[in-house]
Scaffold this motif. Structure first.
Motif, short mmCIF file in Angstrom:
data_model
loop_
_atom_site.label_atom_id
_atom_site.label_comp_id
_atom_site.label_asym_id
_atom_site.label_seq_id
_atom_site.Cartn_x
_atom_site.Cartn_y
_atom_site.Cartn_z
N GLN A 57 -82.62 -12.03 19.10
CA GLN A 57 -81.32 -11.29 18.90
C GLN A 57 -80.45 -12.34 19.54
O GLN A 57 -79.43 -12.49 18.55
CB GLN A 57 -81.21 -10.10 19.74
N CYS A 58 -80.41 -13.13 20.57
CA CYS A 58 -79.77 -14.14 21.17
C CYS A 58 -79.63 -15.39 20.24
O CYS A 58 -78.60 -15.95 20.16
CB CYS A 58 -80.01 -14.50 22.45
N ASP A 59 -80.87 -15.72 19.83
CA ASP A 59 -80.77 -16.83 18.79
C ASP A 59 -80.12 -16.69 17.44
O ASP A 59 -79.58 -17.38 17.19
CB ASP A 59 -82.52 -16.96 18.54
N TYR A 60 -80.29 -15.28 17.30
CA TYR A 60 -79.62 -14.85 16.01
C TYR A 60 -77.88 -14.94 16.30
O TYR A 60 -77.35 -15.77 15.42
CB TYR A 60 -79.80 -13.32 15.70
N ALA A 61 -77.63 -14.47 17.52
CA ALA A 61 -75.96 -14.64 17.79
C ALA A 61 -75.65 -16.15 17.81
O ALA A 61 -74.63 -16.51 17.34
CB ALA A 61 -75.66 -14.14 18.91
N LEU A 62 -76.48 -16.98 18.47
CA LEU A 62 -76.05 -18.26 18.53
C LEU A 62 -75.97 -19.07 17.21
O LEU A 62 -75.38 -20.07 16.91
CB LEU A 62 -76.90 -19.11 19.61
N SER A 63 -77.05 -18.70 16.37
CA SER A 63 -77.03 -19.36 15.07
C SER A 63 -75.68 -18.90 14.25
O SER A 63 -75.37 -19.90 13.51
CB SER A 63 -78.29 -18.81 14.32
N VAL A 64 -75.31 -17.79 14.36
CA VAL A 64 -73.86 -17.20 13.72
C VAL A 64 -72.81 -18.30 14.24
O VAL A 64 -72.03 -18.78 13.45
CB VAL A 64 -73.65 -15.80 14.11
#
Length: 230
Positions: A57-64
């Motif tokens: 989830q944190c990886d997703y947010a940072l990819s955004v």
């Protein structure tokens, strides 16, 4: 005692010995089965539904954030070179909004019960807060201002606007680095847990390990004092 009685006694002994051995094998197999099931339950609850979800989830947010940040840099370059010919609508069309369906409390509760600290929950909130703030600045500040700028060819404030925009992008890039480190720390914690073999009865030992406590301390160091409350 006759030879037949001795033979029968030996036969009885062998019979009962076989039963005992079979029972022991059964009990050992049953214990191994229950231990394996307990381990699988721990892995499912605390790794798959806890640590791994936190990381993804944190990886997703940072990819955004990173996609939008790269988009802003591209548009800055286009505006510098092409002035009013830059397509501002493409910026808003390609801009990615953060999907808060990825923001979940459940995995963090499992991690808290496993490692007995709020530091990972604080880190999780910090990642999403950073991306939300950065997104707002890129879209509401940079994007809206750019839309106004391109209405006037060779706008007198163009150079100043580009300087401020580039400064903002540089600052965001610097601010993002600790959050990537936070995700990396959690990834290593997940790796440590994945290589362990804890059951429900002894999983509390995981938080006591030196290498785990070391990662907890690293997480503390990456967070600001306001966020770092255990």
């Amino acid at each position: 005692m006759s030879e037949s009685n001795i033979f029968l006694s030996d036969g009885a002994f062998q019979f009962y010995a076989a039963i005992i051995i079979a029972y022991l094998v059964y009990r050992l197999g049953l214990n191994a089965y229950h231990k394996q099931k307990s381990y699988e339950q721990v892995v499912s609850r605390y790794l798959t539904e806890g640590l791994d979800i936190w990381t993804s989830q944190c990886d997703y947010a940072l990819s955004v954030f990173r996609c939008n940040w790269a988009l802003m840099l591209r548009v800055i370059k286009e505006y510098r070179e092409y002035d009013i010919d830059v397509n501002v609508n493409d910026f808003f069309k390609e801009f990615i909004e953060l999907d808060y369906a990825h923001y979940q409390i459940g995995p963090n509760s499992r991690i808290k019960s496993l490692i007995s600290t709020n530091v990972f929950w604080n880190g999780y909130q910090s990642v999403f807060a950073f991306v939300t703030t950065a997104n707002d600045a890129m879209k509401a500040d940079f994007g809206v201002a750019l839309k106004k700028m391109v209405e006037t060819p060779n706008h007198p404030g163009k150079a100043g606007f580009l300087e401020v925009a580039k400064k903002m992008s540089d600052e965001q890039d610097i601010e993002s680095k600790p959050f990537y480190e936070i995700v990396s720390i959690m990834f290593h914690v997940s790796e440590l847990f994945a290589k362990s073999n804890y059951s429900k009865d002894d999983m509390h030992k995981f938080s006591l390990r030196y290498d785990v406590r070391e990662k907890v301390e690293e997480m503390h160091q990456r967070l600001t004092p306001e966020d770092d409350n255990t």
